[in-house]
Write an enzyme that holds these catalytic residues in place. Sequence first.
Site, mmCIF file in Angstrom:
data_model
loop_
_atom_site.group_PDB
_atom_site.id
_atom_site.type_symbol
_atom_site.label_atom_id
_atom_site.label_comp_id
_atom_site.label_asym_id
_atom_site.label_seq_id
_atom_site.Cartn_x
_atom_site.Cartn_y
_atom_site.Cartn_z
ATOM 1 N N ARG A 163 -28.672 88.022 -62.960
ATOM 2 C CA ARG A 163 -28.479 88.097 -64.420
ATOM 3 C C ARG A 163 -28.327 86.696 -65.025
ATOM 4 O O ARG A 163 -27.605 86.514 -66.009
ATOM 5 C CB ARG A 163 -27.258 88.957 -64.771
ATOM 6 N N SER A 235 -25.483 98.496 -69.516
ATOM 7 C CA SER A 235 -24.409 97.938 -68.688
ATOM 8 C C SER A 235 -23.709 96.805 -69.432
ATOM 9 O O SER A 235 -24.328 95.800 -69.756
ATOM 10 C CB SER A 235 -24.980 97.423 -67.365
ATOM 11 N N GLU A 332 -21.648 91.234 -69.500
ATOM 12 C CA GLU A 332 -23.080 90.918 -69.474
ATOM 13 C C GLU A 332 -23.650 90.828 -70.886
ATOM 14 O O GLU A 332 -24.608 90.107 -71.136
ATOM 15 C CB GLU A 332 -23.831 91.983 -68.674
#
Length: 336
Positions: A163, A235, A332
Amino acid sequence: MIRVFENCSLRERNSFGIEGRAARLLEFEHADELLKIFRGGGPGPWYVLGGGNNILFTGDYAGTLLHPAGRGIRVTAEAGDRVEVRAEAGTEWDELVAWAVREGLWGIENLSLIPGTVGAAPVQNIGAYGCEVKETIRSVEMCSTDTCNMVILNGEHCGFGYRESVFKHALRGRAVITAVTFSLSRTPRPRVDYGDLARETERLGGPTLRNIREAVCAIRRSKLPDPAAMGNAGSFFRNPTVDRSVAEELRARYPDMPVYPAEEEGKIKLAAGWMIDRAGMKGHIDGRVGVHDRQALVLVNRGGATGGEVLDLAREVQRAVRERFGVEIDMEVNIL
């Protein structure tokens, strides 16, 4: 053509459905339009707003939001079984995946139904079911706001990690992505050994491109809420990586704790969703916000929530995991 929106409402431009306003929003389709914006004195404080699927607005935005609106997919080169495909930044990511599957091109099928645009994919190095987009990115076209010129950055220079990318660090606030070229394959390369994917793919008749895509879509729909029905950004938290010794200590205390290999030597990746669940936060409701009852990584706007309320809940989830496991889980989603 550049489209200008003053005092622009953001409610329909973010998947959380959070109300807010931007002082100005500029939509552009072509790279020369973007260059014109920066060469003409610049837009002042700015931020790129793609599909609004990975952002949480906690108030009004006083600067300029830049929205890439150019869409399109085309083959740019073929050699052997490899096919290079160029997609404009404003193209919906899942539109590209669906196109690749129809064309018989392997490489991104496991990333089906991930919300957002092509331009956002390399920034987050999106991933799912054992695959990451970095594995297929050949190059990224971007406007360097330092030089006001277009630059092509090869995939190996994008600083990809879990990520992570150079666009979140060294190039943050210094680059606007306009297109991405992917290297896909005509040779079948099924990867279904992650989670429930093998079982669902087999149920559909085996690991063909179409079956893998349908399996991924079915699994995601069963676990993730539709943003149109309940505002969310997918998410909200990243899976944390910890030292192997920490992971071994935790596994001794919690033998059923899922662990995964990490890219860094001596590190192990833990499942944030499992920890949130075990910390008692899965399905937790706090007024107008909550943790989804089928996927603990997802925070939801139950109706009329503010960005501040979502952020407060995120911090409460972090605290619960920290107190239970002694592990920090990072957000995130981009907070603005």
